[in-house]
Scaffold this active site. Structure first.
Site, short mmCIF file in Angstrom:
data_model
loop_
_atom_site.label_atom_id
_atom_site.label_comp_id
_atom_site.label_asym_id
_atom_site.label_seq_id
_atom_site.Cartn_x
_atom_site.Cartn_y
_atom_site.Cartn_z
N ARG A 91 0.82 -1.20 0.00
CA ARG A 91 0.00 0.00 0.00
C ARG A 91 0.86 1.26 0.00
O ARG A 91 0.49 2.27 -0.56
CB ARG A 91 -0.87 -0.04 1.26
CG ARG A 91 -1.96 0.93 1.37
CD ARG A 91 -3.25 0.25 1.82
NE ARG A 91 -3.21 -0.33 3.15
CZ ARG A 91 -3.41 0.36 4.28
NH1 ARG A 91 -3.59 1.64 4.26
NH2 ARG A 91 -3.42 -0.27 5.44
N TYR A 92 1.98 1.21 0.70
CA TYR A 92 2.93 2.32 0.70
C TYR A 92 4.09 1.88 -0.19
O TYR A 92 4.53 0.73 -0.09
CB TYR A 92 3.50 2.54 2.10
CG TYR A 92 2.48 2.89 3.15
CD1 TYR A 92 2.02 4.19 3.29
CD2 TYR A 92 2.01 1.92 4.03
CE1 TYR A 92 1.11 4.52 4.28
CE2 TYR A 92 1.09 2.24 5.02
CZ TYR A 92 0.65 3.55 5.14
OH TYR A 92 -0.24 3.86 6.12
N ARG A 95 7.04 0.23 1.80
CA ARG A 95 6.77 -0.78 2.82
C ARG A 95 5.89 -1.91 2.31
O ARG A 95 4.88 -1.65 1.64
CB ARG A 95 6.04 -0.14 4.02
CG ARG A 95 6.95 0.59 4.97
CD ARG A 95 6.23 1.64 5.77
NE ARG A 95 6.02 2.85 4.98
CZ ARG A 95 5.31 3.91 5.39
NH1 ARG A 95 4.73 3.92 6.56
NH2 ARG A 95 5.19 4.95 4.60
N CYS A 104 -4.12 -16.76 14.78
CA CYS A 104 -3.54 -16.00 15.87
C CYS A 104 -3.67 -16.84 17.13
O CYS A 104 -4.49 -17.76 17.19
CB CYS A 104 -4.28 -14.68 16.08
SG CYS A 104 -4.31 -13.69 14.58
N CYS A 108 -8.99 -11.56 18.55
CA CYS A 108 -9.45 -10.32 19.16
C CYS A 108 -10.79 -9.96 18.54
O CYS A 108 -10.93 -9.96 17.32
CB CYS A 108 -8.45 -9.20 18.90
SG CYS A 108 -6.75 -9.68 19.29
N CYS A 111 -10.82 -7.16 15.82
CA CYS A 111 -9.83 -7.30 14.74
C CYS A 111 -10.31 -6.69 13.43
O CYS A 111 -11.42 -6.92 12.99
CB CYS A 111 -9.51 -8.77 14.52
SG CYS A 111 -8.30 -9.01 13.21
N ARG A 113 -9.11 -7.51 10.55
CA ARG A 113 -9.14 -8.56 9.53
C ARG A 113 -10.09 -9.70 9.92
O ARG A 113 -9.90 -10.85 9.54
CB ARG A 113 -7.74 -9.12 9.28
CG ARG A 113 -6.78 -8.08 8.80
CD ARG A 113 -5.56 -8.64 8.07
NE ARG A 113 -4.67 -7.54 7.78
CZ ARG A 113 -3.50 -7.32 8.40
NH1 ARG A 113 -3.05 -8.17 9.29
NH2 ARG A 113 -2.78 -6.27 8.10
N ASP A 272 -10.74 0.85 12.90
CA ASP A 272 -11.13 0.85 11.49
C ASP A 272 -12.63 0.62 11.41
O ASP A 272 -13.24 0.07 12.34
CB ASP A 272 -10.38 -0.26 10.75
CG ASP A 272 -8.88 0.02 10.71
OD1 ASP A 272 -8.51 1.20 10.61
OD2 ASP A 272 -8.11 -0.95 10.78
N ASP A 309 -6.41 4.93 10.07
CA ASP A 309 -6.06 4.29 8.81
C ASP A 309 -7.19 4.63 7.85
O ASP A 309 -8.33 4.22 8.07
CB ASP A 309 -5.93 2.77 9.02
CG ASP A 309 -4.83 2.18 8.15
OD1 ASP A 309 -4.49 2.80 7.12
OD2 ASP A 309 -4.32 1.10 8.51
N LYS A 316 -2.21 5.58 6.72
CA LYS A 316 -2.46 6.09 8.06
C LYS A 316 -2.11 7.57 8.12
O LYS A 316 -1.09 7.98 7.58
CB LYS A 316 -1.59 5.34 9.08
CG LYS A 316 -1.92 3.86 9.20
CD LYS A 316 -0.99 3.22 10.23
CE LYS A 316 -0.95 1.71 10.19
NZ LYS A 316 -0.76 1.07 8.90
#
Ligand SMILES: *Cc1c(COP(=O)(O)O)cnc(C)c1O
Ligand code: SF4
Length: 346
Positions: A91-92, A95, A104, A108, A111, A113, A272, A309, A316
């Site tokens: 996206r950047y 990076r 995971c 969470c 989350c 995602r 988000d 974001d 971000k």
């Protein structure tokens, strides 16, 4: 031979009936939620719960409110559009985000995602991981690789070492970062052997994900101390969550304790706009007030940068008047590329 962290994972709570057995709740109301979004709570993290509804509970125990999409998209950051191959989000320009897997140690509830995490059909195969690394090798503008997922530290030591080795051999990759919540939910994974292996890749940056002062325990402190002793540079990304850390004293305590533990606060993330997480939302004005309340009460090193974001994968940006053009129920933000982006603030 199974390592103790692998046994701990096998002993995790993964069904509403196990939750009911342990905490005496009614499992029925949670079955539909768990069918849609998986449940996993490690024995260690479950042990941090003091009572139903407390800040630890809210982060890990499913809530029927997750079934209410409230008009929010499943992929607000348009990660899928920015993926040249399944294991890479680019996206950047400088990076690359390498997705090492899809599971995971704990899931969470907030989350971003949620749409894919813990679901077998979205798993990342070894071949896909390899193609992700090849894609990084073929894009010389990527200087900074961020391992994410899923949790990269769920890979076994040998596979993780191989991934790091391959990345290190790419001449244009200058730094490698790992994003992991494992120090928070499965500190026993941070073994001396793992740390010895990671030491070879210095400087290696690891951003972990503490959200509440009660997550800083003797065990997580030991895990961070072992990583730091291996030369791993530790930072922390917190998500601002209603009913978990949306008050000034909690954030102050969290960031003070992180500094004491040798972990530098990096970001405070505005949630988000992800479907199934609406019940955690905090208004941006309130977030800004909370961060302002830290000023004067803690060193600047202990104040994370409050960021949003941008929807649509615009990147971000800090929540400051340089980026927020107008406040209100719809925030107008300026993206790094100059575009104007609307963020639903409710
Ligand atoms: C957040 C993020 C990064 C890294 O961002 P930093 O602000 O440099 O920590 C890289 N790629 C993607 C897709 C991200 O979401
Ligand atoms: S550890 Fe990260 S990716 Fe995994 S469920 Fe939590 S927030 Fe999502």
């Amino acid at each position: 031979m199974m390592e103790s962290w692998q046994n701990a994972l096998r002993a995790a709570i993964t069904s509403p009936s196990q939750l009911a057995e342990r905490f005496g709740i009614d499992p029925k109301s949670l079955e539909a939620v768990c069918e849609r979004y998986p449940l996993r709570i490690t024995p260690y993290y479950a042990g941090l719960i003091r009572q139903a509804g407390d800040p630890i509970w809210r982060q890990c125990v499913p809530d029927p409110a997750e079934l209410d999409d409230a008009g929010l998209p499943a992929d607000p950051l348009a990660e899928e559009e920015h993926s040249p191959v399944p294991a890479l989000v680019h996206r950047y320009p400088d990076r690359g985000l390498l997705l090492t897997g899809n599971s995971c140690a704990g899931y969470c509830r907030f989350c971003t995602r949620k749409r894919r995490i813990g679901r077998r059909e979205h798993g990342i195969s070894f071949g896909e991981l390899q193609r992700g690394i090849d894609a990084i090798a073929g894009r010389p503008q990527i200087r900074d690789v961020l391992l994410s997922g899923g949790d990269p530290l769920l890979l076994g030591d040998r596979l993780l070492e191989e991934v790091l080795d391959r990345l290190k051999r790419i001449p244009h990759v200058e730094i490698i970062r790992i994003g992991s919540r494992i120090p928070v939910v499965l500190p026993e994974r941070i073994t001396p052997q793992l740390c010895r292996m990671l030491q070879r890749f210095r400087p290696l940056y690891l951003n972990t994900h503490f959200n509440h002062p009660r997550e800083l325990t003797e065990q997580s402190w030991q895990a961070c101390a072992r990583l730091a002793a291996a030369g791993v540079i530790l930072g922390n990304q917190t998500v601002l969550l209603r009913g978990v850390n949306d008050d000034a004293d909690t954030l102050l305590q969290l960031n003070r304790n992180l500094l004491q533990m040798g972990v530098r606060p990096y970001y405070l993330h505005q949630m988000d706009l992800t479907a199934g997480t609406g019940h955690f939302r905090v208004r941006v004005e309130k977030g800004r007030e909370l961060v302002q309340a830290l000023r004067g009460r803690i060193t600047g090193m202990g104040i994370p940068q409050y960021v949003i974001d941008l929807p649509g994968g615009k990147g971000k940006v800090p929540v400051t008047n340089d980026y927020v053009e107008s406040w209100g129920d719809e925030l107008v933000l300026r993206a790094p590329d100059g575009a104007r982006v609307v963020y639903l603030n409710s």
